[in-house]
Motif scaffolding. Structure first.
Motif, PDB file in Angstrom:
ATOM      1  N   TRP A 121     -87.231-102.585  39.329  1.00 32.54           N
ATOM      2  CA  TRP A 121     -86.610-101.432  38.850  1.00 32.54           C
ATOM      3  C   TRP A 121     -85.228-102.026  38.399  1.00 32.54           C
ATOM      4  O   TRP A 121     -84.442-102.121  39.479  1.00 32.54           O
ATOM      5  N   PRO A 122     -84.882-102.359  37.535  1.00 32.40           N
ATOM      6  CA  PRO A 122     -83.851-102.953  36.950  1.00 32.40           C
ATOM      7  C   PRO A 122     -82.376-102.115  37.343  1.00 32.40           C
ATOM      8  O   PRO A 122     -82.535-100.931  37.508  1.00 32.40           O
ATOM      9  N   ILE A 123     -81.272-103.047  37.672  1.00 28.86           N
ATOM     10  CA  ILE A 123     -79.879-102.159  37.698  1.00 28.86           C
ATOM     11  C   ILE A 123     -79.446-101.821  36.348  1.00 28.86           C
ATOM     12  O   ILE A 123     -79.255-102.680  35.603  1.00 28.86           O
ATOM     13  N   ILE A 124     -78.911-100.664  36.416  1.00 31.79           N
ATOM     14  CA  ILE A 124     -78.313-100.069  34.981  1.00 31.79           C
ATOM     15  C   ILE A 124     -76.884 -99.492  35.486  1.00 31.79           C
ATOM     16  O   ILE A 124     -76.805 -99.287  36.634  1.00 31.79           O
ATOM     17  N   ASP A 125     -76.064 -99.193  34.608  1.00 31.02           N
ATOM     18  CA  ASP A 125     -74.619 -98.762  34.801  1.00 31.02           C
ATOM     19  C   ASP A 125     -74.718 -97.390  35.347  1.00 31.02           C
ATOM     20  O   ASP A 125     -75.505 -96.684  35.105  1.00 31.02           O
ATOM     21  N   LEU A 127     -73.826 -93.302  35.715  1.00 25.47           N
ATOM     22  CA  LEU A 127     -73.714 -92.381  34.811  1.00 25.47           C
ATOM     23  C   LEU A 127     -72.083 -92.163  34.450  1.00 25.47           C
ATOM     24  O   LEU A 127     -71.256 -91.925  35.621  1.00 25.47           O
ATOM     25  N   PRO A 128     -71.671 -92.152  33.398  1.00 26.24           N
ATOM     26  CA  PRO A 128     -70.124 -91.623  33.288  1.00 26.24           C
ATOM     27  C   PRO A 128     -69.670 -90.471  33.736  1.00 26.24           C
ATOM     28  O   PRO A 128     -68.539 -90.338  34.273  1.00 26.24           O
ATOM     29  N   SER A 129     -70.442 -89.618  33.877  1.00 25.08           N
ATOM     30  CA  SER A 129     -70.156 -88.266  34.448  1.00 25.08           C
ATOM     31  C   SER A 129     -70.030 -88.359  36.047  1.00 25.08           C
ATOM     32  O   SER A 129     -69.668 -87.269  36.855  1.00 25.08           O
ATOM     33  N   TYR A 130     -70.633 -89.317  36.467  1.00 22.52           N
ATOM     34  CA  TYR A 130     -70.324 -89.583  38.048  1.00 22.52           C
ATOM     35  C   TYR A 130     -69.456 -90.801  38.475  1.00 22.52           C
ATOM     36  O   TYR A 130     -69.047 -90.679  39.774  1.00 22.52           O
ATOM     37  N   GLY A 131     -69.379 -91.531  37.653  1.00 22.68           N
ATOM     38  CA  GLY A 131     -68.614 -92.691  37.756  1.00 22.68           C
ATOM     39  C   GLY A 131     -69.042 -93.809  38.660  1.00 22.68           C
ATOM     40  O   GLY A 131     -68.250 -94.695  38.816  1.00 22.68           O
ATOM     41  N   ARG A 132     -69.970 -93.567  39.442  1.00 27.62           N
ATOM     42  CA  ARG A 132     -70.464 -94.542  40.431  1.00 27.62           C
ATOM     43  C   ARG A 132     -71.958 -94.219  40.521  1.00 27.62           C
ATOM     44  O   ARG A 132     -72.375 -93.135  40.173  1.00 27.62           O
ATOM     45  N   GLY A 133     -72.779 -95.071  41.160  1.00 27.09           N
ATOM     46  CA  GLY A 133     -73.940 -94.545  41.803  1.00 27.09           C
ATOM     47  C   GLY A 133     -73.977 -93.056  42.804  1.00 27.09           C
ATOM     48  O   GLY A 133     -72.920 -93.118  43.186  1.00 27.09           O
ATOM     49  N   ARG A 134     -74.924 -92.566  42.596  1.00 30.02           N
ATOM     50  CA  ARG A 134     -74.972 -91.346  43.546  1.00 30.02           C
ATOM     51  C   ARG A 134     -74.706 -91.397  44.953  1.00 30.02           C
ATOM     52  O   ARG A 134     -73.974 -90.754  45.699  1.00 30.02           O
ATOM     53  N   GLU A 135     -75.222 -92.415  45.527  1.00 32.23           N
ATOM     54  CA  GLU A 135     -75.433 -93.030  46.773  1.00 32.23           C
ATOM     55  C   GLU A 135     -74.488 -94.120  47.348  1.00 32.23           C
ATOM     56  O   GLU A 135     -73.986 -93.854  48.361  1.00 32.23           O
ATOM     57  N   LEU A 136     -74.285 -94.847  46.207  1.00 30.70           N
ATOM     58  CA  LEU A 136     -73.406 -96.155  46.446  1.00 30.70           C
ATOM     59  C   LEU A 136     -72.535 -96.487  45.389  1.00 30.70           C
ATOM     60  O   LEU A 136     -72.678 -96.129  44.298  1.00 30.70           O
ATOM     61  N   GLY A 138     -70.946 -98.731  42.322  1.00 19.22           N
ATOM     62  CA  GLY A 138     -71.698 -99.600  41.471  1.00 19.22           C
ATOM     63  C   GLY A 138     -72.778 -98.864  40.684  1.00 19.22           C
ATOM     64  O   GLY A 138     -72.917 -97.889  40.386  1.00 19.22           O
ATOM     65  N   GLY A 139     -73.751-100.097  40.265  1.00 21.04           N
ATOM     66  CA  GLY A 139     -74.680 -99.556  39.670  1.00 21.04           C
ATOM     67  C   GLY A 139     -76.002 -98.624  40.282  1.00 21.04           C
ATOM     68  O   GLY A 139     -75.743 -98.177  41.400  1.00 21.04           O
ATOM     69  N   ARG A 140     -77.095 -98.562  39.463  1.00 23.53           N
ATOM     70  CA  ARG A 140     -78.103 -97.904  40.312  1.00 23.53           C
ATOM     71  C   ARG A 140     -79.482 -98.317  39.482  1.00 23.53           C
ATOM     72  O   ARG A 140     -79.382 -99.027  38.487  1.00 23.53           O
ATOM     73  N   PHE A 173     -82.896 -96.262  52.693  1.00 27.72           N
ATOM     74  CA  PHE A 173     -81.847 -95.197  52.698  1.00 27.72           C
ATOM     75  C   PHE A 173     -81.601 -95.101  54.242  1.00 27.72           C
ATOM     76  O   PHE A 173     -80.527 -95.018  54.466  1.00 27.72           O
ATOM     77  N   ASN A 174     -82.670 -94.630  54.977  1.00 32.71           N
ATOM     78  CA  ASN A 174     -82.633 -94.117  56.268  1.00 32.71           C
ATOM     79  C   ASN A 174     -82.055 -95.353  57.086  1.00 32.71           C
ATOM     80  O   ASN A 174     -81.147 -95.006  58.098  1.00 32.71           O
ATOM     81  N   ASN A 175     -82.243 -96.395  56.911  1.00 28.31           N
ATOM     82  CA  ASN A 175     -81.800 -97.676  57.473  1.00 28.31           C
ATOM     83  C   ASN A 175     -80.355 -98.299  57.027  1.00 28.31           C
ATOM     84  O   ASN A 175     -80.136 -99.169  57.468  1.00 28.31           O
ATOM     85  N   HIS A 176     -80.020 -97.412  56.115  1.00 30.61           N
ATOM     86  CA  HIS A 176     -78.846 -97.774  55.354  1.00 30.61           C
ATOM     87  C   HIS A 176     -78.632 -99.473  54.918  1.00 30.61           C
ATOM     88  O   HIS A 176     -77.824-100.458  54.904  1.00 30.61           O
ATOM     89  N   THR A 177     -79.890 -99.812  54.215  1.00 30.22           N
ATOM     90  CA  THR A 177     -80.131-101.190  53.758  1.00 30.22           C
ATOM     91  C   THR A 177     -80.011-101.314  52.250  1.00 30.22           C
ATOM     92  O   THR A 177     -80.552-102.185  51.746  1.00 30.22           O
ATOM     93  N   LEU A 178     -79.826 -99.919  51.695  1.00 28.74           N
ATOM     94  CA  LEU A 178     -79.753-100.083  50.042  1.00 28.74           C
ATOM     95  C   LEU A 178     -78.825-100.753  49.540  1.00 28.74           C
ATOM     96  O   LEU A 178     -77.616-100.700  50.041  1.00 28.74           O
ATOM     97  N   ASP A 179     -78.964-101.531  48.587  1.00 25.71           N
ATOM     98  CA  ASP A 179     -77.863-102.223  47.741  1.00 25.71           C
ATOM     99  C   ASP A 179     -77.428-101.395  46.611  1.00 25.71           C
ATOM    100  O   ASP A 179     -76.126-101.400  46.181  1.00 25.71           O
ATOM    101  N   TYR A 180     -78.101-100.532  46.001  1.00 24.82           N
ATOM    102  CA  TYR A 180     -77.873 -99.754  44.885  1.00 24.82           C
ATOM    103  C   TYR A 180     -78.298 -98.239  45.000  1.00 24.82           C
ATOM    104  O   TYR A 180     -79.364 -98.114  46.013  1.00 24.82           O
TER     105      TYR A 180
END
Length: 471
Positions: A121-125, A127-136, A138-140, A173-180
């Motif tokens: 699942w590649p990393i993309i930019d 969303l400009p209306s969010y300014g960052r990933g919704r959870e972290l 950087g990208g998503r 997500f629950n273990n807080h080990t997501l990078d994006y």
């Protein structure tokens, strides 16, 4: 509850149950905008994913086969478009992107299965209306089925299935080990003339269907499923999109069934694209942690002209919810919600003005949202714990909140309504609404809205939105 109130409740319950007998998924659409959207597209060219080496054994990775098939079909874009058919089988794949003038069609026994390897699942930019990933920051991660700047796209089938195998993502997500930030099952960006229909979506890593910066979108006859404890597995989230129709769907997930959004704090304000002209009909389902229909909390670009009718909700936390916060800016207005039946719901109606959650520290807390002209009528609820928890923002009262014909069997012994920084009107509400909502909507008032066109009543006509048929 007094004898007269109990009698009224029983009569209206009978009327509602009779009315329910005519409601069924798959019924004809009655929405003003839904009728203008096409429900099928004929394609003169068609290929099958097996022609490009795909193997439907649930083990072989088929990302390249999907990508090659779609690349081949680009040559038919100016020749009426093309169809990519997915036959019976389990088709394991990573993320792939669609093209314009394409139909992705699944056989009834076809299952597109998302890889459980995050690098698929590649990393993309962001969303400009969010300014960052919704959870972290950087990208998503890109969605399983993705699209950008597309026109005339159909994702459909004979109730085939798209399964995101989201459990691994929920654990990260629950273990807080997501990078994006986690991916969606379907995300289409800057696209128009989109149809998503006759499919089952299961186990999305994050939100299931996410049209963002889109126009003229129809989501019809889909089933969306995820475990009740799966985190943030929203069903359908129109985001900074217009002319969207959602109808005849069953959704049972771990968060909001439908959530309308439009950007996050200063990024959403700067991007400035609202969600507007959203029509929702005949949705059924349940959610342990979310709402049947939610507006926000990301709403900084504005949300308006929303009409939702025919919601059947059970065993859920919230029925109707509006979420915002100081710093959001934007607005939620001209919303009409009606014909809603709830059973075993914690909060029938909830408005939260201090929801929190900001992308960073750059937002201006003095930038307040505007919430007004919200009409909620013809609501029936049994086994409801709290009728309404309506909390605006101090110094920023949410006004013209209109309740009509809202009958709730509330189990809480005291204070069925709790309200602060809210102003509005009510008519035939049981239990009786809180004091700030006891204003009487006058015959000539433009505060409460109608279903037809979501426009206020003319001054020389009565206000059907605040009238109740005699029993």
């Amino acid at each position: 509850m007094g004898r007269s109130t109990t009698a009224l409740w029983l009569v209206l319950l009978i009327v509602t149950e009779i009315g329910e007998s005519t409601w069924s998924p798959g019924g004809a659409a009655h929405g003003l905008r839904c009728e203008k959207l096409r429900t099928s597209v004929s394609r003169p060219h068609s290929v099958t994913v097996t022609e490009f080496g795909a193997v439907g054994d649930g083990v072989t990775l088929n990302t390249l086969a999907f990508q090659n098939a779609i690349f081949y079909l680009q040559s038919f874009a100016n020749k009426g478009g093309a169809q990519l058919f997915v036959p019976a089988g389990r088709w394991l794949t990573g993320s792939f992107s669609l093209i314009s003038h394409l139909t992705l069609s699944l056989d009834k026994d076809a299952v597109i299965v998302g890889s459980m390897e995050s690098f698929e699942w590649p990393i993309i930019d962001p969303l400009p209306s969010y300014g960052r990933g919704r959870e972290l920051p950087g990208g998503r991660h890109q969605s399983l089925i993705h699209g950008h700047n597309l026109t005339d796209v159909v994702i459909t089938g004979q109730n085939g299935t798209i399964d995101g195998q989201g459990s691994v993502w929920w654990d990260w997500f629950n273990n807080h080990t997501l990078d994006y930030t986690r991916p969606h099952l379907i995300e289409l960006m800057y696209s128009s003339e989109v149809i998503i229909s006759n499919l089952t979506f299961k186990n999305s890593p994050f939100w299931a269907i996410h049209p963002v910066y889109c126009s003229h979108v129809l989501v019809q006859n889909v089933t969306i499923l995820a475990p009740p404890d799966s985190p943030n597995t929203d069903g359908i989230d129109p985001d900074s999109s217009d002319n969207v129709c959602i109808e005849d769907c069953y959704i049972s997930t771990g968060d909001d069934l439908i959530s309308i959004k439009s950007g996050w704090d200063e990024y959403g304000i700067s991007f400035g694209r609202p969600s507007t002209n959203i029509t929702i009909h005949r949705i059924a389902g349940s959610t342990k942690s979310g709402a049947g229909i939610a507006l926000g909390s990301e709403m900084s670009g504005g949300i308006s002209e929303v009409k939702a009718e025919g919601l059947r909700l059970s065993n859920s936390l919230h029925g109707i919810r509006i979420k915002t916060s100081p710093g959001r800016g934007g607005y939620i207005r001209n919303v009409y919600l009606s014909d809603i039946v709830m059973d075993n719901v914690e909060f029938a109606i909830r408005i939260t003005g201090e929801y929190g959650e900001h992308p960073d520290e750059k937002y201006n807390p003095a930038t307040l949202p505007l919430i007004n002209k919200i009409t909620i009528r013809d609501v029936m609820g049994s086994n409801i714990r709290v009728a309404g928890l309506l909390e605006g923002i101090q110094g920023d009262s949410f006004n013209d909140i209109c309740l009509s014909n809202v009958l709730l069997n509330v189990t809480l012994d005291h204070s069925p309504w709790e309200c602060s920084d809210i102003e509005g009107y009510s008519n035939l509400v049981c239990p009786e609404s809180c004091e700030p909502l006891r204003g009487e909507a006058l015959k000539h008032s433009a505060a409460c809205y109608l279903a037809e066109g979501l426009r206020p009543q003319d001054s020389d006509t009565e206000q059907p939105g605040m009238m109740v048929a005699s029993l």
